[in-house]
Design a protein around this motif. Sequence first.
Motif, short mmCIF file in Angstrom:
data_model
loop_
_atom_site.label_atom_id
_atom_site.label_comp_id
_atom_site.label_asym_id
_atom_site.label_seq_id
_atom_site.Cartn_x
_atom_site.Cartn_y
_atom_site.Cartn_z
N UNK A 38 14.96 -6.14 2.42
CA UNK A 38 14.04 -7.21 2.03
C UNK A 38 13.31 -7.77 3.25
N UNK A 39 14.05 -8.05 4.32
CA UNK A 39 13.45 -8.59 5.55
C UNK A 39 12.44 -7.62 6.15
N UNK A 40 12.78 -6.34 6.18
CA UNK A 40 11.87 -5.35 6.74
C UNK A 40 10.61 -5.24 5.89
N UNK A 41 10.75 -5.23 4.58
CA UNK A 41 9.59 -5.16 3.70
C UNK A 41 8.68 -6.36 3.88
N UNK A 42 9.25 -7.56 3.96
CA UNK A 42 8.41 -8.75 4.14
C UNK A 42 7.71 -8.73 5.50
N UNK A 43 8.38 -8.22 6.53
CA UNK A 43 7.73 -8.08 7.83
C UNK A 43 6.57 -7.08 7.78
N UNK A 44 6.78 -5.97 7.07
CA UNK A 44 5.71 -4.98 6.93
C UNK A 44 4.51 -5.55 6.19
N UNK A 45 4.77 -6.29 5.12
CA UNK A 45 3.68 -6.91 4.35
C UNK A 45 2.93 -7.91 5.20
N UNK A 46 3.66 -8.72 5.93
CA UNK A 46 3.03 -9.72 6.80
C UNK A 46 2.16 -9.04 7.86
N UNK A 47 2.65 -7.99 8.47
CA UNK A 47 1.89 -7.26 9.48
C UNK A 47 0.63 -6.63 8.87
N UNK A 48 0.76 -6.06 7.68
CA UNK A 48 -0.39 -5.46 7.01
C UNK A 48 -1.44 -6.51 6.71
N UNK A 49 -1.02 -7.66 6.19
CA UNK A 49 -1.96 -8.74 5.88
C UNK A 49 -2.65 -9.25 7.14
N UNK A 50 -1.89 -9.46 8.20
CA UNK A 50 -2.48 -9.94 9.45
C UNK A 50 -3.46 -8.94 10.05
N UNK A 51 -3.18 -7.66 9.88
CA UNK A 51 -4.04 -6.61 10.41
C UNK A 51 -5.33 -6.49 9.58
N UNK A 52 -5.21 -6.60 8.26
CA UNK A 52 -6.35 -6.37 7.38
C UNK A 52 -7.10 -7.63 6.98
N UNK A 53 -6.44 -8.77 6.99
CA UNK A 53 -7.08 -10.02 6.59
C UNK A 53 -6.66 -11.14 7.53
N UNK A 54 -7.05 -11.05 8.81
CA UNK A 54 -6.65 -12.09 9.75
C UNK A 54 -7.23 -13.44 9.33
N UNK A 55 -6.36 -14.40 9.19
CA UNK A 55 -6.76 -15.73 8.71
C UNK A 55 -7.76 -16.38 9.65
N UNK A 56 -7.63 -16.19 10.94
CA UNK A 56 -8.52 -16.84 11.90
C UNK A 56 -9.97 -16.43 11.74
#
Length: 129
Positions: A38-56
């Motif tokens: 679960x932790x690894x999957x959430x980290x992967x999702x977070x990294x994908x989102x940051x890479x593809x949709x950077x909030x800044x």
Amino acid sequence: MQNIRALKTEADYEWALAEIEAYFDNLPEPGTEAAERFDVLTDLVSAYENRNWPIDEIDPVDFLDGYMQNHGYGRADLANVLGSVSRASEIMLRRRPLTLAMIQRLVETWGAPAEALVKPYVTHKPAAE
């Protein structure tokens, strides 16, 4: 760990979200292999989102539009959160800025990240008729 892979495509991302969602009904015990997965999957999702949709780099209206699409919300849902159809329309057309109270309702109701919604952005006044 079973079935873990890099998230390179939107399909990979959707797969990981579905895998994570399955854990919400039955959270794994800390320290177990399921908890680690679960932790690894959430980290992967977070990294994908940051890479593809950077909030800044996304202004609040564009972020809100994408957030609504990704979470299955429409304009009627936004109107329910903000209090009226006209208010939701004004926000999405950039005729009115999001207020702190609106942002708070979006955070509380939808779990939208406040840091993506509180940034200043350009609004457009309607042309005089």
